[in-house]
Design an enzyme around this catalytic site. Structure first.
Site, mmCIF file in Angstrom:
data_model
loop_
_atom_site.group_PDB
_atom_site.id
_atom_site.type_symbol
_atom_site.label_atom_id
_atom_site.label_comp_id
_atom_site.label_asym_id
_atom_site.label_seq_id
_atom_site.Cartn_x
_atom_site.Cartn_y
_atom_site.Cartn_z
ATOM 1 N N LYS A 21 60.322 16.075 91.953
ATOM 2 C CA LYS A 21 59.064 15.479 91.492
ATOM 3 C C LYS A 21 58.793 14.158 92.208
ATOM 4 C CE LYS A 21 57.863 15.778 87.116
ATOM 5 N NZ LYS A 21 59.002 16.079 86.297
ATOM 6 N N THR A 133 60.038 14.281 79.551
ATOM 7 C CA THR A 133 59.061 13.281 79.967
ATOM 8 C C THR A 133 58.625 12.511 78.723
ATOM 9 O OG1 THR A 133 58.222 14.435 81.915
ATOM 10 C CG2 THR A 133 56.695 12.967 80.803
ATOM 11 N N ARG A 309 53.571 20.832 92.952
ATOM 12 C CA ARG A 309 54.791 21.531 93.359
ATOM 13 C C ARG A 309 54.407 22.918 93.855
ATOM 14 N NH1 ARG A 309 56.028 20.408 87.738
ATOM 15 N NH2 ARG A 309 54.830 21.847 86.442
ATOM 16 N N HIS A 849 59.572 61.027 92.095
ATOM 17 C CA HIS A 849 60.769 61.769 91.707
ATOM 18 C C HIS A 849 60.833 62.097 90.227
ATOM 19 C CE1 HIS A 849 64.852 61.563 89.945
ATOM 20 N NE2 HIS A 849 65.060 62.531 90.798
#
Length: 890
Positions: A21, A133, A309, A849
């Site tokens: 960050k 945070t 980010r 299949h």
């Protein structure tokens, strides 16, 4: 190394010092983007705190005491570590530097105190939200207190488990980013690629009132705006019910406040602000060169970016594909082969060599035209072939009617768009003309002959001879291993043979069968004989996967016939050791197992990837199949069942003959119907023969390449013989010649292994565009039962039973009578059909299949059920409706 750095001094290369960050924010600030000012308390400060409070040993002991896959042990370890952190003291020199940086930024401001770990916001793993945070922090003591709290949050339970799940080391460090608090009245998140469809160039914005915490914590339903970033136009405005807002308090901290009804119904951002935000986000994406996940906030009319980010959940598209202004369409080879797991680099390399040999391509197989590797899956760029009117207008209807209607609908959705490739290149036209001369036209001539003239009784002998020729050519090439050219040269010669001896023979036989089937379906559509036509696919003679299933049943019968052996298996005993000979019936079982493996040992789950284990190498799968079959009461009932299906098909032919035997041409109609039914049954039985030829080639080649790996390992050129599966054939050649040094090679192999592991979590859609869009088509669900899971009906009938979700047949036991729920199945899964009562798959079409085997066995089956393995849980009772294409959880 500095303990504290101003954000203005941080760059992207400082990740070890300031975490993901911090590095991203510093890079954005240095590039002129509107980032709140602040500073970073570096990972050196974290290390200094740990050292000053003697926490190293305690952390190591707590982490080492954790039990893998046990959340409670991670919780206990995390609580102990965090308590030790909070009880520590900040060293005086670190305290001085933090306070000095805070005073320089302004003591009167409120701050956001944010964690930034070295294993966070990385290009291939976001680790978003794993550490804590703290918002609106005021004053020196509160700042220092929350700095330590951020340090401690590196060891929250969720962070520890997340790192373990992603196979990241727990030996990480944390930086604390301190930024001036944006007193946001509106905030949210933004993706520069659509997070659902993954389409690049479509910006998706979520917006709410107040601080962004309410949105990212999932407390509100935000507004959602979608923008065409390239055209600068708003595509969608969806107004959410924004019931509350989190706001900053003047004295510090935050509070939740209700939003008035009028504001709840109002648009959070104006159209001008939406476009301003989208334009800024496009600049951020251009700066990093890849799609971004961005956090933003408006303080009045002023826009701030508070984080950016990489989006780590997108399929990684090649740069040259993204640069092409024309829309291109990619088909997933993995999806078509119902094997959605990532392919090993060696597996991809070998498949490209086989394909090049089959079509007669003389260039470098590693760069075979129109093949692309994305997310360790193989894709075919079908854009230019589909731009040819003949292929576009003929291929799509055939695909829709005979193979996979859902896939055809996705392709049609892309090809009708105005930006889709409209004109094929000269190279494509040249390749198509060459293929037409060498393959298409001869195939069509053979199809006509097979359809009208060739005796259906000759279909199977011809297919078997073609397989024998393929095996002989492969063995002859691999016999040259002893020559000076060595293993790789022999392998390349073997792969260059490809399937050129099998496909030209078996392909036209199968196509003739599909045409006959389509003719019969059209002839009896809307009549009471539709089920009779469907019954013609059952109890086929000569189908290699059915033969394998019957052989597994015979093997299970050995265990069923000996009580002591049966008891041994029921109690978890192994079926492979020589100690089994001491149990009554054990010697018989070992002999029967050997006979079975000599015929089918090259098969296995995910068998198109050479690196995946075969039955010769994997004892667990066979053991689990036998264990699951023990609920059967009567030995031999599998053969009785198959014979009954064949008899049912014969009776269906008789009823169809009676239905057409009328009028002056009745006898002629009966002859025509009899031939069509015979061609259908003889040809459809050969569907898996080319795949069997491919698998046998892969097994023979694999043994030689592992022998090469053994030699290279003994020489010290690679660390382990299995490392050869992480390299391409050309890279193996470089290793053998000494052109790749060991340190460089170890780095490459380690990076590839990590990339393969990450690729497991990436989607594998059937169709992808060059914009990264996962193409989907809306379906009408109005007439279906509430809560029904919708897919495609591929085998008729309705069955209720207990669901068993299986991801790996080598690790899980399917009990007799259970409903098999799987992401996909391939021939390596076929023995499980011996025990199942019905089939549900996430992937597949009419001709894949599992669908074919289900029809042959008369098992109700629904495929293409999105998210089936997540939405259905093992042990739930379900109803599989193979007539309507739905699954109900009862």
């Amino acid at each position: 190394m500095p303990l504290v750095l101003p954000l203005s001094a941080v760059r992207s290369g400082d990740l070890p010092l300031v975490g993901g960050k911090g590095a991203n924010l510093g890079e954005l600030a240095a590039s002129g983007f509107p980032i709140p000012d602040g500073f970073c308390i570096t990972t050196e400060a974290f290390a200094a705190y740990v050292q000053a409070n003697e926490l190293d040993g305690m952390i190591a002991r707590a982490i080492s005491s954790m039990v893998p896959d046990d959340p409670s042990s991670a919780r206990g370890a995390g609580e102990a570590i965090r308590e030790a952190f909070v009880g520590g003291t900040i060293p005086p020199d670190l305290r001085r530097e933090i306070v000095s940086a805070w005073r320089h930024c302004g003591m009167d401001h409120a701050y956001a105190v944010r964690s930034s770990a070295t294993a966070e916001d990385l290009p291939d793993a976001s680790f978003a939200g794993q550490q804590d945070t703290y918002l609106n922090i005021r004053g020196e003591s509160s700042l220092l207190e929350h700095t330590v709290a951020c340090f401690a949050s590196l060891y929250t339970e969720r962070a520890i488990v997340y790192r373990a799940k992603n196979r990241m080391t727990q030996n990480v460090r944390l930086c604390v980013v301190v930024q001036r608090m944006v007193q946001a009245d509106r905030a949210g998140i933004l993706f520069t690629a659509d997070p659902v469809s993954q389409r690049r160039g479509t910006t998706s914005i979520d917006a709410g009132y107040g601080l962004g915490e309410a949105l990212v914590s999932g407390l509100i339903t935000p507004d959602v705006y979608r923008v065409d970033a390239r055209g600068g136009t708003i595509l969608e405005r969806r107004i959410g019910e924004k019931a509350l807002a989190i706001q900053a308090l003047p004295e510090g901290g935050t509070v939740e406040r209700p939003v008035t009804p009028d504001m709840q119904r109002a648009q959070v951002l104006t159209d001008a602000e939406i476009l301003e935000l989208s334009a800024l986000a496009s600049l951020v994406e251009a700066h990093y060169g890849k799609p971004q996940d961005i956090e933003w906030a408006f303080e009045g009319s002023r826009l701030f970016l508070t984080q950016s980010r990489p989006i780590t959940t997108l399929l990684p598209l090649p740069e040259d594909l993204l640069r092409d202004s024309r829309l291109r369409l990619l088909l997933s080879f993995n999806y078509l082969q119902v094997m959605t797991d990532p392919l090993s680099p060696l597996g991809v390399s070998v498949l490209r060599h086989v394909a090049a040999g089959t079509v007669g391509y003389d260039g470098d197989p590693e760069s075979l035209p129109a093949t692309i590797v994305i997310g360790h899956r193989l894709w075919f760029d079908a854009s230019e072939p589909l731009s040819l009117p003949m292929l576009h207008h003929r291929a799509l209807p055939i695909l829709a009617k005979m193979i996979d209607p859902a896939l055809a609908a996705r392709i049609a959705e892309v090809t009708k768009r105005p930006t889709f490739v409209r004109t094929p290149s000269r190279a494509t036209r040249r390749i198509v003309r060459r293929l037409a001369r060498r393959i298409f036209l001869p195939t069509l001539m053979r199809v006509g002959w097979n359809l009208l003239v060739k005796p259906p009784t000759q279909f199977l002998p011809d297919a078997v001879r073609a397989q024998q020729t393929t095996r002989a050519a492969t063995d002859e090439a691999l016999a040259r291993v002893g020559e000076p050219r060595g293993i790789l040269a022999a392998v390349n010669i073997a792969l260059k043979q490809g399937l050129r001896h099998s496909v030209p023979v078996i392909g036209p036989l199968l196509l003739a069968a599909k045409i006959s089937q389509a003719q019969l379906e059209r002839q009896f559509r809307g009549t009471t004989h539709e089920r009779d036509v469907a019954a013609l696919e059952r109890g086929l003679a000569g189908n290699v996967t059915t033969a394998m299933d019957l052989a597994v049943g015979d093997l299970c019968d050995v265990a069923l016939s000996h009580p002591a052996l049966r008891t041994h298996v029921e109690h978890g005993g192994t079926l492979v050791t020589e100690a089994l000979r001491q149990i009554e019936g054990g010697a018989d079982f070992l002999q029967a197992r050997q006979v079975f493996l000599e015929s089918y040992g090259a098969r296995g789950a995910g068998e198109i990837d050479l690196a995946r284990p075969r039955l010769w190498e994997d004892d667990a799968t066979l053991t689990n199949i036998v264990r699951g079959a023990l609920a059967r009461k009567v030995p031999g009932d599998h053969r009785v069942r198959h014979a009954a299906l064949a008899q049912e098909a014969a009776l269906a032919v008789s009823r169809l003959e009676a239905a057409v035997n009328h009028g002056p041409f009745g006898a002629l109609k009966v002859r025509q119907l009899r031939r069509r039914a015979a061609v259908l049954r003889a040809g459809l039985a050969l569907r898996e023969h080319p795949k069997e030829s491919l698998v046998e080639i892969l097994w023979r080649v694999k043994k030689h390449l592992l022998a090469l790996g053994e030699t290279l390992s003994e020489r010290g050129a690679i660390a382990d013989r299995e490392d050869v599966t992480i390299l391409t054939l050309s890279e193996l050649d470089a290793v053998e010649r000494g052109a790749l040094a060991r340190p460089e090679l170890d780095t490459l192999i380690s990076a590839r292994r990590q990339s393969l592991e990450r690729a497991r979590s990436l989607p594998c859609p059937p169709v992808l565009t060059s914009e990264g869009e996962i193409v989907s088509v809306a379906r009408d669900l109005s007439s279906l039962p509430r809560g029904a899971l919708v897919g495609m009906a591929v085998s008729s009938g309705v069955v209720e039973g207990v669901a068993h979700v299986i991801h790996d047949p080598g690790r899980e036991v399917l009990a007799h009578g259970e409903i098999l729920v799987a992401r996909a199945t391939d021939p390596g899964w076929t023995p499980l059909f011996l025990n199942t009562a019905g089939l549900v798959m996430e992937v597949g079409g009419v001709m894949t299949h599992g669908s074919v085997i289900a029809r042959e066995y008369g098992l109700p089956a629904v495929v293409g059920v999105e998210g089936a393995t997540a939405r259905i849980r093992t042990g739930q009772r379900v109803r599989v409706d193979g007539d309507r294409g739905i699954v109900e959880i009862l």
